[in-house]
Design a protein around this motif. Structure first.
Motif, PDB file in Angstrom:
ATOM      1  N   LEU A  41       0.835  -1.202   0.000  1.00 29.13           N
ATOM      2  CA  LEU A  41       0.000   0.000   0.000  1.00 29.13           C
ATOM      3  C   LEU A  41       0.868   1.250   0.000  1.00 29.13           C
ATOM      4  O   LEU A  41       1.862   1.331   0.720  1.00 29.13           O
ATOM      5  N   PHE A  42       0.461   2.226  -0.779  1.00 27.05           N
ATOM      6  CA  PHE A  42       1.279   3.413  -0.961  1.00 27.05           C
ATOM      7  C   PHE A  42       0.377   4.595  -1.318  1.00 27.05           C
ATOM      8  O   PHE A  42      -0.561   4.453  -2.097  1.00 27.05           O
ATOM      9  N   SER A  43       0.691   5.754  -0.730  1.00 32.89           N
ATOM     10  CA  SER A  43      -0.012   6.992  -1.085  1.00 32.89           C
ATOM     11  C   SER A  43       0.916   7.843  -1.928  1.00 32.89           C
ATOM     12  O   SER A  43       1.852   8.460  -1.408  1.00 32.89           O
ATOM     13  N   PRO A  44       0.733   7.883  -3.249  1.00 36.51           N
ATOM     14  CA  PRO A  44       1.636   8.643  -4.114  1.00 36.51           C
ATOM     15  C   PRO A  44       1.690  10.115  -3.721  1.00 36.51           C
ATOM     16  O   PRO A  44       0.698  10.696  -3.264  1.00 36.51           O
ATOM     17  N   THR A  45       2.845  10.725  -3.896  1.00 35.39           N
ATOM     18  CA  THR A  45       3.053  12.125  -3.557  1.00 35.39           C
ATOM     19  C   THR A  45       3.015  12.978  -4.814  1.00 35.39           C
ATOM     20  O   THR A  45       3.686  12.692  -5.796  1.00 35.39           O
ATOM     21  N   LEU A  46       2.221  14.024  -4.782  1.00 39.59           N
ATOM     22  CA  LEU A  46       2.147  14.952  -5.906  1.00 39.59           C
ATOM     23  C   LEU A  46       3.196  16.045  -5.753  1.00 39.59           C
ATOM     24  O   LEU A  46       3.584  16.408  -4.645  1.00 39.59           O
ATOM     25  N   SER A  47       3.639  16.586  -6.861  1.00 40.40           N
ATOM     26  CA  SER A  47       4.553  17.725  -6.816  1.00 40.40           C
ATOM     27  C   SER A  47       3.867  18.914  -6.157  1.00 40.40           C
ATOM     28  O   SER A  47       2.650  19.099  -6.270  1.00 40.40           O
ATOM     29  N   LEU A  48       4.656  19.730  -5.472  1.00 34.75           N
ATOM     30  CA  LEU A  48       4.087  20.822  -4.686  1.00 34.75           C
ATOM     31  C   LEU A  48       3.322  21.831  -5.537  1.00 34.75           C
ATOM     32  O   LEU A  48       2.390  22.474  -5.058  1.00 34.75           O
TER      33      LEU A  48
END
Length: 343
Positions: A41-48
């Protein structure tokens, strides 16, 4: 929501041995372990620059961790007034990404800076969350060196020379590679407890060996403060082989993610020392208490490291944000004293 998300499946296998010898004064625990995680399980990180939205949690692949854990303890009474107990711990683990559920076989992790730079990759066949970027090879000293090197757009004398990894004669995104691993080769812990008459001493020491740190706290924008190392910058042939020229027009993109910012983060730290004294029963009974113990303590007493940053012990922010030093406030050395009372 992600309608296709499912639970992680974790399987862990341990093979170990526990030994006690010499009337239990010496004890040994040794384990070999293998842990696999399917449907990680992973929560992808969006660019700021995209603001505050977040991707829903997704299953991204499979990881495997295997290694050894060893704990050795010994305790004894040396005499009527002296006794001690000491414990040594050793852990080593190898982490790898077995599968990624997308066509690229990798996903991006954490990054930093303006403009934003991704520096962490989670890629099939590699250690999870490794550092990804360019390999450097010193500073261009003359125009002839620039001309004889692989094509590096915008480079002039005084700029950083980047390695043409794939040998195609052009330095570009295809030449990025693994430049560091935030996970240690092994960690060591050591505890000592010593009693002498009414005095007691405890010491806790911890070491991490072989982990890399990405130094992400440097500010490379124009009109920002710079480190004193900038004073040793390149100003002409032979003046510097480590520190590039300073310019408001960085045509070579010297600040791109590279091994220039990766350092060995190994360290040895005495995390806690405490010295105590237990008052005799004649006094505690007079005071109306069962036990009274006074102590002095120092936390983070000593740190031995070659890391140039503020603190090599960086808090873990998840597998895709490990070993990145954003310049957070270092752990302080704390002196304290107190009294323990039982009644």
């Amino acid at each position: 929501p992600n309608d296709d998300v499912s639970w992680e499946n974790q399987i862990q296998t341990n093979v170990g041995v526990d030994l006690r010898m010499f009337d239990s004064r010496l004890s040994l625990t040794a384990d070999y372990f293998i842990k696999t995680v399917d449907d990680l399980l992973f929560s992808p990180t969006l660019s700021l620059y995209l603001g505050i939205p977040a991707y829903p949690v997704a299953n991204i692949g499979k990881t495997e961790t295997k290694g050894y854990e060893i704990s050795l303890s010994y305790g004894d009474e040396i005499s009527e007034n002296v006794s001690f107990n000491t414990t040594f711990n050793f852990t080593t683990a190898e982490n790898s990404v077995e599968e990624i559920n997308n066509g690229d076989k990798y996903i991006w992790g954490a990054g930093y800076g303006i403009p934003y730079r991704n520096i962490v990759r989670f890629e099939e066949g590699f250690s999870p969350g490794y550092f990804f970027g360019y390999v450097t090879d010193g500073i261009f000293q003359t125009q002839d060196e620039v001309n004889n090197h692989a094509t590096q757009n915008g480079a002039v004398p005084g700029d950083i020379r980047f390695v043409d990894i794939n040998g195609d004669g052009i330095v570009n995104d295809s030449d990025r590679t693994q430049i560091g691993d935030p996970f240690p080769d092994f960690t060591i812990g050591w505890n000592l407890n010593l009693d002498y008459k009414a005095f007691d001493l405890s010491v806790f020491t911890y070491a991490s060996v072989g982990n890399d740190i990405y130094r992400a706290y440097e500010r490379n924008l124009n009109y920002t403060n710079r480190f004193a190392s900038t004073l040793a910058r390149w100003t002409g042939p032979g003046t510097s082989f480590d520190e590039p020229r300073v310019t408001f027009v960085d045509s070579n993109n010297n600040s791109r993610a590279s091994d220039r910012y990766v350092e060995d983060g190994s360290y040895l730290r005495i995390k806690n020392i405490q010295l105590g004294y237990s008052f005799p029963d004649s006094l505690t009974e007079l005071w109306g208490f069962d036990e009274v113990r006074a102590y002095v303590q120092v936390k983070n007493a000593l740190t031995l490291t070659d890391y140039s940053g503020y603190d090599p012990e960086i808090s873990v922010g998840g597998v895709l944000n490990t070993g990145i030093d954003y310049g957070t406030y270092p752990q302080p050395r704390i002196w304290s004293m107190g009294v323990n009372i039982k009644f």
